[in-house]
Motif scaffolding. Structure first.
Motif, PDB file in Angstrom:
ATOM      1  N   SER A 174     -95.331  58.852  40.676  1.00 20.63           N
ATOM      2  CA  SER A 174     -93.852  58.939  40.306  1.00 20.63           C
ATOM      3  C   SER A 174     -93.167  59.218  41.625  1.00 20.63           C
ATOM      4  O   SER A 174     -92.060  58.276  42.069  1.00 20.63           O
ATOM      5  N   GLU A 175     -93.734  59.897  42.657  1.00 25.47           N
ATOM      6  CA  GLU A 175     -93.028  60.109  43.977  1.00 25.47           C
ATOM      7  C   GLU A 175     -93.081  58.909  44.699  1.00 25.47           C
ATOM      8  O   GLU A 175     -91.849  58.505  45.485  1.00 25.47           O
ATOM      9  N   GLY A 197     -90.641  56.383  43.739  1.00 19.12           N
ATOM     10  CA  GLY A 197     -89.269  56.698  44.229  1.00 19.12           C
ATOM     11  C   GLY A 197     -89.107  56.173  45.696  1.00 19.12           C
ATOM     12  O   GLY A 197     -88.107  55.639  46.022  1.00 19.12           O
ATOM     13  N   ILE A 198     -90.138  56.489  46.361  1.00 23.39           N
ATOM     14  CA  ILE A 198     -90.075  56.262  47.633  1.00 23.39           C
ATOM     15  C   ILE A 198     -89.956  54.874  47.937  1.00 23.39           C
ATOM     16  O   ILE A 198     -89.247  54.171  48.854  1.00 23.39           O
ATOM     17  N   SER A 226     -90.148  63.968  40.256  1.00 29.24           N
ATOM     18  CA  SER A 226     -91.041  63.457  41.212  1.00 29.24           C
ATOM     19  C   SER A 226     -90.503  62.266  41.828  1.00 29.24           C
ATOM     20  O   SER A 226     -90.386  62.026  43.115  1.00 29.24           O
ATOM     21  N   GLU A 227     -89.877  61.380  40.929  1.00 35.71           N
ATOM     22  CA  GLU A 227     -89.359  60.117  41.387  1.00 35.71           C
ATOM     23  C   GLU A 227     -88.161  60.387  42.265  1.00 35.71           C
ATOM     24  O   GLU A 227     -88.030  59.598  43.112  1.00 35.71           O
ATOM     25  N   ARG A 229     -87.178  62.985  43.763  1.00 40.75           N
ATOM     26  CA  ARG A 229     -87.683  63.335  45.125  1.00 40.75           C
ATOM     27  C   ARG A 229     -88.172  62.239  46.003  1.00 40.75           C
ATOM     28  O   ARG A 229     -87.828  62.095  47.165  1.00 40.75           O
ATOM     29  N   GLY A 230     -88.919  61.456  45.478  1.00 40.65           N
ATOM     30  CA  GLY A 230     -89.391  60.166  46.074  1.00 40.65           C
ATOM     31  C   GLY A 230     -88.219  59.371  46.941  1.00 40.65           C
ATOM     32  O   GLY A 230     -87.969  59.133  47.926  1.00 40.65           O
ATOM     33  N   ILE A 231     -87.362  59.288  46.180  1.00 44.49           N
ATOM     34  CA  ILE A 231     -86.017  58.418  46.821  1.00 44.49           C
ATOM     35  C   ILE A 231     -85.333  59.247  47.607  1.00 44.49           C
ATOM     36  O   ILE A 231     -84.889  58.760  48.613  1.00 44.49           O
ATOM     37  N   GLU A 271     -86.435  61.657  49.559  1.00 49.68           N
ATOM     38  CA  GLU A 271     -87.077  61.640  50.791  1.00 49.68           C
ATOM     39  C   GLU A 271     -87.007  60.341  51.653  1.00 49.68           C
ATOM     40  O   GLU A 271     -86.799  60.590  52.918  1.00 49.68           O
ATOM     41  N   GLN A 272     -87.093  59.290  50.985  1.00 49.80           N
ATOM     42  CA  GLN A 272     -86.807  58.208  51.686  1.00 49.80           C
ATOM     43  C   GLN A 272     -85.451  57.932  52.153  1.00 49.80           C
ATOM     44  O   GLN A 272     -85.326  57.441  53.314  1.00 49.80           O
ATOM     45  N   PHE A 273     -84.576  58.131  51.226  1.00 55.80           N
ATOM     46  CA  PHE A 273     -83.215  58.264  51.755  1.00 55.80           C
ATOM     47  C   PHE A 273     -82.972  59.103  52.958  1.00 55.80           C
ATOM     48  O   PHE A 273     -82.020  58.600  53.580  1.00 55.80           O
ATOM     49  N   THR A 291     -84.988  59.505  55.392  1.00 58.85           N
ATOM     50  CA  THR A 291     -85.227  58.806  56.659  1.00 58.85           C
ATOM     51  C   THR A 291     -84.169  57.894  57.128  1.00 58.85           C
ATOM     52  O   THR A 291     -84.596  57.291  58.218  1.00 58.85           O
ATOM     53  N   GLU A 292     -83.297  57.410  56.443  1.00 61.55           N
ATOM     54  CA  GLU A 292     -82.504  56.286  56.748  1.00 61.55           C
ATOM     55  C   GLU A 292     -81.352  56.528  58.045  1.00 61.55           C
ATOM     56  O   GLU A 292     -80.998  55.562  58.751  1.00 61.55           O
ATOM     57  N   ARG A 339     -77.440  60.701  56.443  1.00 58.68           N
ATOM     58  CA  ARG A 339     -77.995  60.508  55.231  1.00 58.68           C
ATOM     59  C   ARG A 339     -79.006  61.995  54.958  1.00 58.68           C
ATOM     60  O   ARG A 339     -78.947  62.518  53.692  1.00 58.68           O
ATOM     61  N   THR A 383     -76.943  56.369  44.851  1.00 57.44           N
ATOM     62  CA  THR A 383     -78.260  56.519  44.707  1.00 57.44           C
ATOM     63  C   THR A 383     -78.873  57.073  43.626  1.00 57.44           C
ATOM     64  O   THR A 383     -79.663  56.772  42.662  1.00 57.44           O
TER      65      THR A 383
END
Lengths: 691, 691
Positions: free
Chosen positions: A272-273, A276-277, B272-273, B275-277, B279-281, B283-284, B288, B427
């Motif tokens: 899931s994580e 999302g990434i 979890s998903e 969180r992934g979004i 985490e990647q957000f 890095t941008e 952000r 987002t």
């Protein structure tokens, strides 16, 4: 009502992923009035293939043409694409034979012989247990495979059937020169995307055509399936030949409980994580979307399957049936003194191994299965390192996957020319190193040694940007240079893999000795009990080896609604919104006036399949391909543990839609003529044949 | 050995989140030789506070100074920051009173009176069931609260204790003018980050100081806790006053099973998903990262807590104890004919409500609890819309959260001046609309109406960029304009909230009638049985209302290691790697030579706490604050269901470290002097006081 194998020894209804050498022709005859003959079965076995990376397919012309799913070739299609020419988006169509392009990592296997080697495998482990049992069994298997594999074009696998009730040697003809001939646009191959995945009604043209080459020329084949211009009818008997990846219908309850409680949810948290990434990564640029779509697709596909399995195991009624299955067998064993002495302790021994796995579980998964190091470059580095360490050892002493029989597959992986995308590598490696730290703890000595003062992103960036392993030439020189070359390499990814290898090997060894060995031994005993109590007229759990299932084209009842078995081309146009994932490609919109919209597009049938069957041909009693399996409905996900004919359905593309699209949408003349020639030749033959 | 409340009626060890009016002083006296007196308890109640958004705190000076955690003020600190001045990164320090800045959304509550209103609440529901029961109870509560709430500075909540065994009216003094006085850098407040969260040893200075104002001036307070220059000693008796958010120690097993099987894993998949979004957000860009840190922190914090709870419920031994608790009580009820008649059916009735919830679960969660529409602008839109619809109704007929007593909190939320970040809004809204479609299915009529032909991202982008609701003035005019103004609004987010409101209300109403009403009724019966069988000398499950717990400063044994109860400033420097999340801020590195490195930094104690207790003061028997709760160890997560004194530990900052850091690292003279004056004055008083 769910059929759970082993409960009564009776296989219900259309259940079963049967081995080709133990197919229940009599049952099929009784139910459907047609008994597949031994020659018929042999022809199906030779005409259907396995894609070694995890799919199925079939030969559909005598010139090596392979039909499989788009999603089975997706990685190849993406690997052949560039920023400028994105074949995933546009589709791919080789107008001439010369334009067919080699896929960097595909391997096709055709099963040519099955030999029972049970006596030799079980003989090797007599009186042994734990790590010794594991080592002896592995050694025997490696030896048998080596004797069988006479060249690079032969692949030999000892397959563990019935969880150790039987060991068969499967000898395959191996093709590593596999080229892409045709693929439609991803938008129609996966129309409906993740929302529609594992569902029906469905409107996908999930097809691709590959071709196997030998000595640089299309391979000439004895057997193939003519692709019928007309798909199947409702109620028709159909067969599916393919390679179901894995089921757990005979797995001890202790293992299923571990799956329910820990393995399935934890994998889902991880995925899931990652999903999302990747979803956010995709928004950052068109190029980032392009290079990450195959990975995201595979993550989403796994998630949906794992969720279905988790939910099946969390259903108390379903669980009660699984428990009853095991109790019934155990009671029968306990009632027979001799059997009790031989096998009575097997379930407890198995459960104890499950217990022993628990404290090493996280470490094993992170260090050894790759969950902690999600990176192609790392896979190269570990592969090169271990190849160098393992190859000098005696064949039967090596880690299982470095046995001689597996070297061609390893070599193909290590020398792949598929492009590598540093941004995606850094992203996935950062993610997995973060998981590693989170799972084992920031104070774990291994984690401290791996990360030092660096953050996961710093380390991932340093490794990915510092490594030269994206150069095939470097990989080739390290592979050919062996241990001396690898030892001398200062490539940071190699150095990293080297630094962590002792601990990864140590946890693996512990796993093999304390968990896998005892489990394999206990499984053999359970299988013996099963055969003794219920006889052998049943099928083994799926093992990603060739199987044949039977069933009928048939809808099902969902709540208070009847789901019809077919969709049509017209339905796809109705579902079209213009927005991803419900946007038909321009080619379809343009061709619409020419199309016969009532042509069946997708259909469902009762055949018992599971992941790995993707790309399987749907075959009628005349041995023609009438469809192409690409999915199962949502209820099929419980099929990992039991088969319920009421609502478990496979989902396939209708062969009529394949012709209609190839001809009128894609103008893929060359392929269509080849398919037609094949069908005509086969018809001419079959007019004189017994089936 | 785990103490599971209700099993025997005996409360074990240091267990318990006690109400201030039912504190077990005799037990404490027996164990520790000190019996908190009624005046002592009253002082603690008045000196400790609740942060209405979900935390605890204490008054630490007579001039309204509030001590709480950094993470309790994190949202405020982020809201006061800009791209140019990031107080989360740099910390915040008001050199003068005039520099203290108002937090847009914080509310402080001081509990001034408790009244038993059980008779009135239960009287209102006599003979009713289902939806009528729910409506009558809601109406009675709203009426009682309205009578009590004499002004905006009074907040009145009817609190359901013992799952309906008792209803108490809690009257609070309400402060909505809450200003930020001091916060350290996030890097030290949350040193160790997610990897160290819920663990110990720990090295965090998770503190912030706020100040409550009245009529534009610091509020004058009768009671406060002097902050001791010296923290507690090992083995010392300490109390924690705070607002534990929720526990499930008396919850029927049917509900816990639903939590284990569905609610907890599904929330974790969702989070979890997300969180992934995020985490990647992050890095941008640096910006952000800045605007999403508070949200990511809260997601990660929830995840770790939910994982701990899930794992506790998946532990078979723990589950067996929970089951035994319920069976023991049910057997006792069945053995008493009268009790059996009155309450014997309650567990089944409760379980049936859980069953009824299952088919509406996804829809309820997505449409009504906000999981489908994760957006601040949507919260505004729905709030304004419902405020307009609900306010004209009689107080007791409204949706519970629109009762008069809650209007000040709603108004504060709707008129918040906190900044809004369109990119983050898009987002999170895209993510949640995708979840909505995935959960209910692309063919669900509601989903089709919501999305139409648009993708989740298109819809989210159109709504967020089209809406003007980020303007406070617009929100104010819609709030003041009432129904006419809202009806006339063409703001796209308002229009969106309006379009989906009938279906959201419908599923909520069904939930209240078929699930919540029956569950509240059944819970009352279970509570009655509990009182009858075990007596009333116990504590209720946590309800985010003020409680007091007792315990001792004490480490624990982890496997084969002893965990010492204290860490020191020196330990923080040892753990410093220079990389996030193990990077100490520059201020600490600079001040190092001046620091007394042996000063205790964090410590653990056996007090029974749970989420919501963050920011709670740790109090010694003299009524001084000697620490500041900010976390629990990993074992504390099982505390949701039962308390195990062997390893459940709260984690707190030592008061000595607070002084050392404020003085030598931050030079926060003004606060230090204020704290010292408070401590000195209290000492002068206590020299003459009975405790």
């Amino acid at each position: 009502l769910v059929s759970i194998l082993g409960l009564s020894g009776v296989v219900h209804a259309d259940e079963g992923m049967w081995t080709f050498d133990n197919f229940p022709s009599a049952t099929v005859k009784q139910r459907y009035g047609f008994a597949p003959s031994p020659p018929w079965l042999e022809r199906m076995r030779l005409a259907s293939i396995r894609l070694a990376q995890g799919c199925s397919g079939s030969f559909v012309s005598p010139e090596g043409l392979v039909m499989t799913n788009h999603h089975c070739a997706h990685a190849c299609i993406e690997q052949l694409s560039t920023r400028e020419r994105d074949f995933v988006a546009t589709g791919f169509w080789a107008k001439t034979a010369a334009e067919e392009v080699k896929c960097p990592t595909l391997e096709v296997n055709q099963l040519i012989a099955i030999t029972d080697v049970s006596a030799r495998v079980t003989g090797a482990t007599q009186g042994l247990s734990g790590g010794q049992f594991y080592e002896a069994q592995k050694g025997a298997m490696a030896q048998i495979e080596k004797e069988c594999a006479t060249g690079e074009d032969v692949r030999c696998d000892v397959v563990t059937l019935y969880h150790g009730g039987r060991y068969d040697l499967y000898k395959y003809r191996r093709f590593q020169d596999v080229r892409l001939a045709f693929a439609p646009e991803f938008a129609i191959a996966f129309f409906g995307g993740d929302p529609d995945n594992f569902s029906f009604p469905r409107y996908d043209l999930d097809v691709s055509f590959l071709r196997v080459y030998q000595d640089g020329k299309p391979a000439r084949l004895g057997e193939y399936l003519p692709l019928s211009p007309k798909g199947p009818s409702a109620g028709e008997l159909v067969f599916v030949a393919g390679n179901p990846g894995g089921t757990s219908r005979l797995t001890p309850l202790s293992q299923l409980e571990e799956a329910r409680r820990s393995e399935l949810p934890n994998r889902l948290f991880y995925l899931s994580e990652l999903r999302g990434i990747l979803e956010q990564f995709q928004t950052e640029s068109a190029e980032r979307r392009r290079i990450s779509t195959a990975l995201l697709f595979s993550v989403e596909n796994s998630m949906k399957a794992l969720k279905g399995r988790r939910e099946a195991l969390e259903d108390p009624a379903f669980w009660a049936q699984l428990a009853r299955r095991e109790q019934t067998l155990r009671r029968a064993v306990d009632a027979d003194p001799e059997l009790k002495k031989a096998c009575g302790n097997a379930w407890d021994a198995y459960a104890q191994a499950v217990e022993r796995f628990r404290p090493m579980r996280d470490r094993y998964r992170m260090l050894e299965t790759g969950r902690g190091f999600l990176s192609e470059l790392f896979r190269f580095a570990r592969g090169l390192l271990r190849m160098a360490d393992e190859r000098p050892k005696a064949n039967e002493k090596r880690l299982r996957e470095y046995a001689d029989s597996n070297l061609p597959a390893l070599r193909q992986m290590l020398l792949s020319t598929a492009p590598l995308y540093p941004e995606l590598e850094i992203t996935s490696l950062t993610f997995s190193l973060t998981q590693l730290r989170r799972t084992l703890g920031a104070d774990d000595p291994f984690v401290r040694r791996v990360l030092g003062a660096r953050s996961p992103r710093e380390l991932a960036t340093a490794l990915v940007t510092g490594s030269q392993l994206r150069e095939v030439a470097l990989r080739r020189s390290l592979l050919e240079g062996g241990k001396a070359a690898v030892d001398a390499s200062a490539d940071p990814m190699i150095a990293f893999a080297r630094a962590i290898d002792p601990e990864a090997r140590e946890v693996r060894q512990r796993f093999e000795k304390e968990v896998e060995g005892p489990q394999r031994q206990a499984s053999e005993q359970v299988a013996k009990a099963q055969f003794k109590v219920y006889g052998t007229s049943t099928y083994p759990d799926a093992t990603f080896s060739p199987r044949l299932s039977f069933g009928t084209v048939k809808g099902w009842r969902e709540g208070d609604r009847d789901i019809a078995p077919f969709t049509t081309l017209a339905g796809a146009f109705e579902r079209h919104t213009g927005r991803d994932p419900f946007a038909l490609p321009a080619s379809w919109l343009k061709a619409k006036p020419k199309l016969e919209l009532s042509t069946p597009l997708d259909f469902v049938a009762t055949n018992d399949i599971i992941g790995g069957n993707s790309g399987s041909p749907v075959i009628d009693r005349h041995g023609q391909a009438v469809g192409l399996v690409f999915d199962g409905n949502i209820h099929s996900l419980a099929g990992d543990y039991g088969f319920d004919e009421r609502d478990n359905r496979m989902v396939a593309v209708d062969s009529a839609a394949l012709y209609e699209a190839l001809e009128k949408i894609y103008g893929a003349e060359r392929i269509v003529r080849e398919l037609e020639r094949g069908a005509a030749a086969a018809k001419a033959t079959s007019d004189h044949s017994p089936f």
